[in-house]
Design an enzyme around this catalytic site. Structure first.
Site, short mmCIF file in Angstrom:
data_model
loop_
_atom_site.label_atom_id
_atom_site.label_comp_id
_atom_site.label_asym_id
_atom_site.label_seq_id
_atom_site.Cartn_x
_atom_site.Cartn_y
_atom_site.Cartn_z
N CYS A 48 0.83 -1.21 0.00
CA CYS A 48 0.00 0.00 0.00
C CYS A 48 0.86 1.26 0.00
O CYS A 48 0.61 2.20 -0.75
CB CYS A 48 -0.92 0.00 1.21
SG CYS A 48 -1.95 -1.47 1.36
N HIS A 49 1.89 1.25 0.83
CA HIS A 49 2.75 2.42 1.03
C HIS A 49 3.75 2.64 -0.10
O HIS A 49 4.05 3.77 -0.46
CB HIS A 49 3.48 2.28 2.37
CG HIS A 49 4.24 3.48 2.78
ND1 HIS A 49 3.63 4.69 3.10
CD2 HIS A 49 5.57 3.70 2.91
CE1 HIS A 49 4.56 5.58 3.42
NE2 HIS A 49 5.75 5.00 3.32
#
Length: 162
Positions: A48-49
């Site tokens: 996600c990051h």
């Protein structure tokens, strides 16, 4: 699972923007204009990051040029975590962060997934959708780990094809 032509459910959420954190509903946050909503299993999680959020930040201007009024990232996290992620990623200028702390919206849309095996409980599936005035126009859900169908490049291609 939510499909094309279905209105976004209205549940209580928090929205993190450059202006701060506000209590609102999913209908109010996603009901006006053309919106890209992408959902992630969790703030600060590796994929996600590193892969999902940065693609939307890097392509925000292109998405706006393609007719998108607002880009929103949803996760089942608390507003403190989402605000810290939004600030540390430098994304607040381009992206609003929808805080679905109890996963109510994820469940209502059929995008809830059990990540208990990884110690994360119920979270969002990695997905994206195009919403026009509160109604879903297209849904893209990942069927394998990674960011492909729900990434910014795929959304841009879908907008160009429409």
């Amino acid at each position: 699972m939510i499909e094309r032509g279905i209105p976004i459910p209205s549940v209580g959420i928090k929205l993190v923007t450059a202006s701060g954190v506000e209590d609102t509903t999913s209908r109010a946050a996603l009901g006006q204009g053309k919106i890209v909503l992408f959902s992630v299993p969790g703030a600060f999680t590796p994929t996600c990051h590193v892969n999902h959020l940065p693609g939307f930040v890097a392509n925000a201007a292109k998405l706006r040029a393609a007719g998108i009024d607002r880009i929103v990232c949803a996760a089942v996290n608390d507003h403190h975590v989402m605000k810290a992620w939004a600030e540390s990623s430098g994304a607040l200028a381009d992206i609003a962060f929808l805080v679905d702390g109890n996963g109510d919206l994820a469940r209502e849309m059929g995008l809830d997934r059990d990540f208990s095996g990884a110690g994360m409980g119920t979270r969002y599936a990695r997905a994206a959708m195009i919403i026009n005035n509160g109604t879903v126009e297209a849904v893209f859900v990942e069927d394998a780990p990674g960011v492909n169908a729900s990434g910014a490049p795929s959304i841009l291609m879908a907008l160009e094809a429409a």
